[in-house]
Write a protein that holds these residues in place. Structure first.
Motif, PDB file in Angstrom:
ATOM      1  N   SER A 249      -0.750   4.643  -1.426  1.00 48.04           N
ATOM      2  CA  SER A 249      -2.288   4.721  -0.804  1.00 48.04           C
ATOM      3  C   SER A 249      -1.889   5.045   0.528  1.00 48.04           C
ATOM      4  O   SER A 249      -2.845   5.592   1.203  1.00 48.04           O
ATOM      5  CB  SER A 249      -2.866   3.259  -0.989  1.00 48.04           C
ATOM      6  OG  SER A 249      -2.976   2.995  -1.967  1.00 48.04           O
TER       7      SER A 249
ATOM      8  N   LEU B 239       0.897  -1.349  -0.058  1.00 47.12           N
ATOM      9  CA  LEU B 239       0.011   0.032  -0.148  1.00 47.12           C
ATOM     10  C   LEU B 239       0.796   1.215   0.100  1.00 47.12           C
ATOM     11  O   LEU B 239       0.625   2.127  -0.904  1.00 47.12           O
ATOM     12  CB  LEU B 239      -0.803  -0.116   1.187  1.00 47.12           C
ATOM     13  CG  LEU B 239      -2.216  -0.948   1.178  1.00 47.12           C
ATOM     14  CD1 LEU B 239      -2.692  -1.064   2.611  1.00 47.12           C
ATOM     15  CD2 LEU B 239      -3.056  -0.603   0.201  1.00 47.12           C
ATOM     16  N   CYS B 240       1.974   1.111   0.761  1.00 48.24           N
ATOM     17  CA  CYS B 240       2.753   2.319   0.748  1.00 48.24           C
ATOM     18  C   CYS B 240       3.576   2.418  -0.564  1.00 48.24           C
ATOM     19  O   CYS B 240       3.567   3.610  -1.204  1.00 48.24           O
ATOM     20  CB  CYS B 240       3.805   1.988   1.913  1.00 48.24           C
ATOM     21  SG  CYS B 240       4.872   3.511   2.088  1.00 48.24           S
TER      22      CYS B 240
END
Length: 105
Positions: free
Chosen positions: A104, A99-100
């Motif tokens: 996000s 996600l990083c």
């Protein structure tokens, strides 16, 4: 098809990410930023420390995430972008790295 899979806790080992940081300044910058943010040298623990200490959750999780994001930074510095990947996945903690990596979080 391009896919990226990020590792979770349990994949830590002494020396991980050292070669990529030595070869790519973008990767070294990630480790430097992590060290600065934490206020201590996590990179020294990762590269030269004791495996028992690295395995502690308080160390293992940021170490694995830092190493994963350092790899992403090295890829980007070489023009390999993950932004067009059709699939991103992570095992446990690796989900946060994924996600990083795509921005996000």
């Amino acid at each position: 098809m391009i896919a990226f899979v990020f590792p979770g806790q349990g994949s830590q080992l002494i020396g991980m990410g050292r070669n990529i940081a030595d070869e790519f300044s973008a990767a070294k910058d990630v480790f430097d930023e992590v060290d600065s943010t934490l206020g201590y040298s996590l990179s020294k623990l990762i590269w030269e420390g004791d495996l028992k200490e690295l395995t502690l959750t308080v160390n293992a999780q940021p170490a694995i995430m830092a190493t994963s994001l350092a790899v992403v930074a090295a890829l980007r510095s070489e023009g390999i972008t993950i932004d067009n990947a059709l699939c991103m996945a992570g095992h446990s903690l690796g989900e946060y790295s994924a996600l990083c990596a795509i921005g996000s979080i």
